[in-house]
Design a protein around this motif. Sequence first.
Motif, PDB file in Angstrom:
ATOM      1  N   GLY A 107       0.819  -1.218   0.000  1.00 50.83           N
ATOM      2  CA  GLY A 107       0.000   0.000   0.000  1.00 50.83           C
ATOM      3  C   GLY A 107       0.846   1.258   0.000  1.00 50.83           C
ATOM      4  O   GLY A 107       0.556   2.213  -0.723  1.00 50.83           O
ATOM      5  N   LEU A 108       1.903   1.269   0.801  1.00 50.18           N
ATOM      6  CA  LEU A 108       2.800   2.439   0.825  1.00 50.18           C
ATOM      7  C   LEU A 108       3.578   2.574  -0.482  1.00 50.18           C
ATOM      8  O   LEU A 108       3.847   3.692  -0.930  1.00 50.18           O
ATOM      9  CB  LEU A 108       3.771   2.352   2.008  1.00 50.18           C
ATOM     10  CG  LEU A 108       3.188   2.708   3.359  1.00 50.18           C
ATOM     11  CD1 LEU A 108       4.221   2.440   4.462  1.00 50.18           C
ATOM     12  CD2 LEU A 108       2.732   4.147   3.395  1.00 50.18           C
ATOM     13  N   GLY A 109       3.942   1.447  -1.101  1.00 50.28           N
ATOM     14  CA  GLY A 109       4.637   1.505  -2.395  1.00 50.28           C
ATOM     15  C   GLY A 109       3.755   2.115  -3.465  1.00 50.28           C
ATOM     16  O   GLY A 109       4.205   2.964  -4.256  1.00 50.28           O
ATOM     17  N   ILE A 110       2.487   1.717  -3.491  1.00 49.24           N
ATOM     18  CA  ILE A 110       1.539   2.285  -4.452  1.00 49.24           C
ATOM     19  C   ILE A 110       1.311   3.759  -4.155  1.00 49.24           C
ATOM     20  O   ILE A 110       1.327   4.601  -5.057  1.00 49.24           O
ATOM     21  CB  ILE A 110       0.205   1.501  -4.437  1.00 49.24           C
ATOM     22  CG1 ILE A 110       0.429   0.076  -4.950  1.00 49.24           C
ATOM     23  CG2 ILE A 110      -0.862   2.216  -5.260  1.00 49.24           C
ATOM     24  CD1 ILE A 110      -0.761  -0.854  -4.729  1.00 49.24           C
ATOM     25  N   PHE A 111       1.110   4.087  -2.880  1.00 55.20           N
ATOM     26  CA  PHE A 111       0.899   5.481  -2.482  1.00 55.20           C
ATOM     27  C   PHE A 111       2.094   6.355  -2.841  1.00 55.20           C
ATOM     28  O   PHE A 111       1.944   7.443  -3.391  1.00 55.20           O
ATOM     29  CB  PHE A 111       0.624   5.567  -0.971  1.00 55.20           C
ATOM     30  CG  PHE A 111       0.629   6.976  -0.451  1.00 55.20           C
ATOM     31  CD1 PHE A 111      -0.483   7.784  -0.619  1.00 55.20           C
ATOM     32  CD2 PHE A 111       1.747   7.481   0.177  1.00 55.20           C
ATOM     33  CE1 PHE A 111      -0.473   9.091  -0.157  1.00 55.20           C
ATOM     34  CE2 PHE A 111       1.770   8.786   0.648  1.00 55.20           C
ATOM     35  CZ  PHE A 111       0.655   9.596   0.485  1.00 55.20           C
ATOM     36  N   THR A 112       3.308   5.876  -2.549  1.00 57.05           N
ATOM     37  CA  THR A 112       4.517   6.650  -2.824  1.00 57.05           C
ATOM     38  C   THR A 112       4.712   6.849  -4.320  1.00 57.05           C
ATOM     39  O   THR A 112       5.090   7.926  -4.766  1.00 57.05           O
ATOM     40  CB  THR A 112       5.753   5.958  -2.197  1.00 57.05           C
ATOM     41  OG1 THR A 112       5.508   5.782  -0.799  1.00 57.05           O
ATOM     42  CG2 THR A 112       7.018   6.769  -2.397  1.00 57.05           C
ATOM     43  N   TYR A 113       4.435   5.800  -5.114  1.00 54.58           N
ATOM     44  CA  TYR A 113       4.523   5.966  -6.567  1.00 54.58           C
ATOM     45  C   TYR A 113       3.494   6.989  -7.038  1.00 54.58           C
ATOM     46  O   TYR A 113       3.805   7.852  -7.862  1.00 54.58           O
ATOM     47  CB  TYR A 113       4.316   4.639  -7.305  1.00 54.58           C
ATOM     48  CG  TYR A 113       4.513   4.820  -8.789  1.00 54.58           C
ATOM     49  CD1 TYR A 113       5.786   4.747  -9.339  1.00 54.58           C
ATOM     50  CD2 TYR A 113       3.448   5.129  -9.625  1.00 54.58           C
ATOM     51  CE1 TYR A 113       5.988   4.961 -10.694  1.00 54.58           C
ATOM     52  CE2 TYR A 113       3.637   5.349 -10.976  1.00 54.58           C
ATOM     53  CZ  TYR A 113       4.906   5.267 -11.506  1.00 54.58           C
ATOM     54  OH  TYR A 113       5.100   5.500 -12.843  1.00 54.58           O
ATOM     55  N   GLY A 114       2.277   6.930  -6.515  1.00 57.17           N
ATOM     56  CA  GLY A 114       1.245   7.889  -6.895  1.00 57.17           C
ATOM     57  C   GLY A 114       1.639   9.312  -6.561  1.00 57.17           C
ATOM     58  O   GLY A 114       1.431  10.227  -7.361  1.00 57.17           O
ATOM     59  N   ALA A 115       2.216   9.509  -5.384  1.00 59.50           N
ATOM     60  CA  ALA A 115       2.671  10.850  -4.992  1.00 59.50           C
ATOM     61  C   ALA A 115       3.807  11.310  -5.903  1.00 59.50           C
ATOM     62  O   ALA A 115       3.852  12.478  -6.329  1.00 59.50           O
ATOM     63  CB  ALA A 115       3.116  10.849  -3.532  1.00 59.50           C
ATOM     64  N   THR A 116       4.718  10.411  -6.231  1.00 59.77           N
ATOM     65  CA  THR A 116       5.830  10.745  -7.132  1.00 59.77           C
ATOM     66  C   THR A 116       5.308  11.063  -8.519  1.00 59.77           C
ATOM     67  O   THR A 116       5.744  12.030  -9.154  1.00 59.77           O
ATOM     68  CB  THR A 116       6.837   9.575  -7.188  1.00 59.77           C
ATOM     69  OG1 THR A 116       7.272   9.280  -5.856  1.00 59.77           O
ATOM     70  CG2 THR A 116       8.023   9.905  -8.062  1.00 59.77           C
ATOM     71  N   TYR A 117       4.372  10.264  -8.996  1.00 58.93           N
ATOM     72  CA  TYR A 117       3.756  10.491 -10.304  1.00 58.93           C
ATOM     73  C   TYR A 117       3.115  11.878 -10.341  1.00 58.93           C
ATOM     74  O   TYR A 117       3.291  12.637 -11.290  1.00 58.93           O
ATOM     75  CB  TYR A 117       2.713   9.408 -10.576  1.00 58.93           C
ATOM     76  CG  TYR A 117       2.179   9.407 -11.985  1.00 58.93           C
ATOM     77  CD1 TYR A 117       2.672   8.512 -12.922  1.00 58.93           C
ATOM     78  CD2 TYR A 117       1.169  10.278 -12.383  1.00 58.93           C
ATOM     79  CE1 TYR A 117       2.174   8.484 -14.219  1.00 58.93           C
ATOM     80  CE2 TYR A 117       0.672  10.268 -13.666  1.00 58.93           C
ATOM     81  CZ  TYR A 117       1.169   9.376 -14.585  1.00 58.93           C
ATOM     82  OH  TYR A 117       0.686   9.359 -15.858  1.00 58.93           O
ATOM     83  N   PHE A 118       2.361  12.211  -9.294  1.00 58.27           N
ATOM     84  CA  PHE A 118       1.719  13.525  -9.224  1.00 58.27           C
ATOM     85  C   PHE A 118       2.761  14.637  -9.256  1.00 58.27           C
ATOM     86  O   PHE A 118       2.611  15.617  -9.981  1.00 58.27           O
ATOM     87  CB  PHE A 118       0.858  13.627  -7.962  1.00 58.27           C
ATOM     88  CG  PHE A 118       0.203  14.962  -7.792  1.00 58.27           C
ATOM     89  CD1 PHE A 118      -0.895  15.312  -8.570  1.00 58.27           C
ATOM     90  CD2 PHE A 118       0.672  15.868  -6.862  1.00 58.27           C
ATOM     91  CE1 PHE A 118      -1.509  16.543  -8.425  1.00 58.27           C
ATOM     92  CE2 PHE A 118       0.073  17.106  -6.707  1.00 58.27           C
ATOM     93  CZ  PHE A 118      -1.022  17.446  -7.497  1.00 58.27           C
TER      94      PHE A 118
END
Length: 151
Positions: free
Chosen positions: A82-93
Amino acid sequence: MNTIIWIGVFIATFCIMEFMAWFTHKYVMHGFLWKLHKDHHKKDHDSWFERNDAFFLFYAAISIILFYLWSFEGFWLGLPIGLGIFTYGATYFLVHDIFIHQRFKIFRNANNRYAKAIRRAHKMHHKHLGKNDGECFGMLWVPFKYYKEAK
């Protein structure tokens, strides 16, 4: 649970998300859900928001479900995934919406080789206004030719 395994799962998830972003972008956004994505290539409205922003909700929901499974069901992998997906999403943004498309006017002066390469690759993606004939569907890992051009 071993901390090294937890960190490895987190990093692996973050890296796998780059492939998932590429796959989703190429085959879903430029495929059967083009209707949601096309306003990102050719703005047809006056809103700051785009229909394309709905794709964020899909991965956010998966991340939230994984946090729930970790917190309430004892599924320990739920937290690092969950944190990996969240961190990628934040980085993508940060990279896509803020740095490249300047939806917020910050990071304008970043001018290193990676910044130039990622901007160029994304510009090549956006030169195609339709759903077909696209290129450069990934986000963080760009083809080497753009690094060479950025010299």
